[in-house]
Design a protein around this motif. Structure first.
Motif, short mmCIF file in Angstrom:
data_model
loop_
_atom_site.label_atom_id
_atom_site.label_comp_id
_atom_site.label_asym_id
_atom_site.label_seq_id
_atom_site.Cartn_x
_atom_site.Cartn_y
_atom_site.Cartn_z
N ALA A 184 1.40 6.92 -6.58
CA ALA A 184 0.35 7.79 -7.13
C ALA A 184 0.39 9.08 -6.46
O ALA A 184 -0.32 10.06 -6.79
CB ALA A 184 -1.12 7.24 -6.29
N GLY A 185 1.76 9.41 -6.14
CA GLY A 185 2.21 10.72 -5.56
C GLY A 185 1.41 11.10 -4.15
O GLY A 185 1.43 12.17 -3.91
N ASN A 186 1.04 10.24 -3.47
CA ASN A 186 0.31 10.32 -2.28
C ASN A 186 1.23 10.35 -0.79
O ASN A 186 1.07 9.17 -0.27
CB ASN A 186 -0.86 9.61 -2.32
N GLU A 187 2.08 11.13 -0.61
CA GLU A 187 3.10 10.97 0.31
C GLU A 187 2.71 10.60 1.65
O GLU A 187 3.09 10.01 2.69
CB GLU A 187 4.24 12.08 0.19
N ASP A 188 1.58 11.42 2.10
CA ASP A 188 0.97 11.43 3.21
C ASP A 188 0.35 10.18 3.60
O ASP A 188 0.52 9.57 4.62
CB ASP A 188 -0.26 12.45 3.46
N ASP A 189 -0.41 9.61 2.59
CA ASP A 189 -0.85 8.11 2.78
C ASP A 189 0.29 7.15 2.91
O ASP A 189 0.11 6.22 3.72
CB ASP A 189 -1.92 7.74 1.57
N ALA A 190 1.35 7.34 2.26
CA ALA A 190 2.38 6.37 2.34
C ALA A 190 3.30 6.40 3.76
O ALA A 190 3.47 5.38 4.21
CB ALA A 190 3.49 6.76 1.08
N TYR A 193 0.84 -1.30 -0.03
CA TYR A 193 -0.07 -0.10 0.01
C TYR A 193 0.82 1.28 -0.12
O TYR A 193 0.43 2.25 -0.34
CB TYR A 193 -0.94 0.03 1.29
N ALA A 194 2.02 1.23 0.82
CA ALA A 194 2.87 2.34 0.93
C ALA A 194 3.55 2.51 -0.59
O ALA A 194 3.53 3.79 -0.92
CB ALA A 194 3.76 2.12 1.87
N GLU A 195 3.96 1.55 -1.19
CA GLU A 195 4.56 1.60 -2.43
C GLU A 195 3.62 2.41 -3.42
O GLU A 195 3.97 3.24 -4.54
CB GLU A 195 5.24 0.42 -3.00
N LYS A 196 2.27 1.74 -3.45
CA LYS A 196 1.23 2.34 -4.47
C LYS A 196 1.04 3.64 -4.05
O LYS A 196 0.76 4.52 -5.22
CB LYS A 196 0.14 1.41 -4.34
N ALA A 197 0.93 4.10 -2.81
CA ALA A 197 0.76 5.28 -2.65
C ALA A 197 1.96 6.40 -3.00
O ALA A 197 1.20 7.59 -3.45
CB ALA A 197 0.49 5.62 -0.96
N VAL A 198 3.01 5.90 -2.90
CA VAL A 198 4.22 6.61 -3.70
C VAL A 198 3.88 6.83 -4.81
O VAL A 198 4.17 7.94 -5.45
CB VAL A 198 5.57 6.05 -3.01
#
Length: 136
Positions: free
Chosen positions: A82-88, A75-80
């Motif tokens: 997608a450019g979603n650093e906070d979620d990562a 999930y963290a890798e996918k968030a990164v």
């Protein structure tokens, strides 16, 4: 269970042949000891089943925690990506908490596994002693 495990050393130390060689009435000693072994074996079998169940439960919890850690990493890798650093970062924080939990679960599993090995050894020893006594 503590009572059974505390008797573990006593059961493992008993040498049936030496016990019989020291007695004046081996037949009576065999009968008495066989009754004791049958009682002990019943308790050990029941306790072994419980300990093995505890070991399986600990292993399942450990495997689930490992799976959760891998899932959070994905999930963290996918968030990164997608450019979603906070979620990562949130996923990585949850992963770190799971990693701490993993250490506790690993220790619990190792303890349960060691108990299972001791219980199996005690059961095997009791069965062996009973076989020796029956042969005499």
């Amino acid at each position: 269970m503590v009572g059974i495990l505390s008797r573990f050393k006593d059961v493992m130390k008993v040498n049936v042949n030496a016990l019989l060689d020291r007695t004046e009435d081996p037949e009576k000693t065999v009968d008495t000891y066989m009754r004791s072994l049958n009682t002990d074996l019943g308790q050990v079998k029941a306790e072994t089943a419980s300990v093995l169940s505890d070991e399986r439960r600990a292993k399942r919890a450990l495997d689930e925690c490992n799976a959760e850690i891998k899932k959070l990493q994905r999930y963290a890798e996918k968030a990164v990506e997608a450019g979603n650093e906070d979620d990562a970062l949130k996923f990585l924080e949850r992963k770190a908490a799971q990693a701490e939990k993993l250490n506790e679960l690993q220790a619990a599993y190792e303890s349960a596994s060691a108990n299972a090995v001791r219980m199996k050894q005690m059961q095997d020893k009791l069965v062996s002693d009973m076989s020796q006594l029956e042969a005499r």
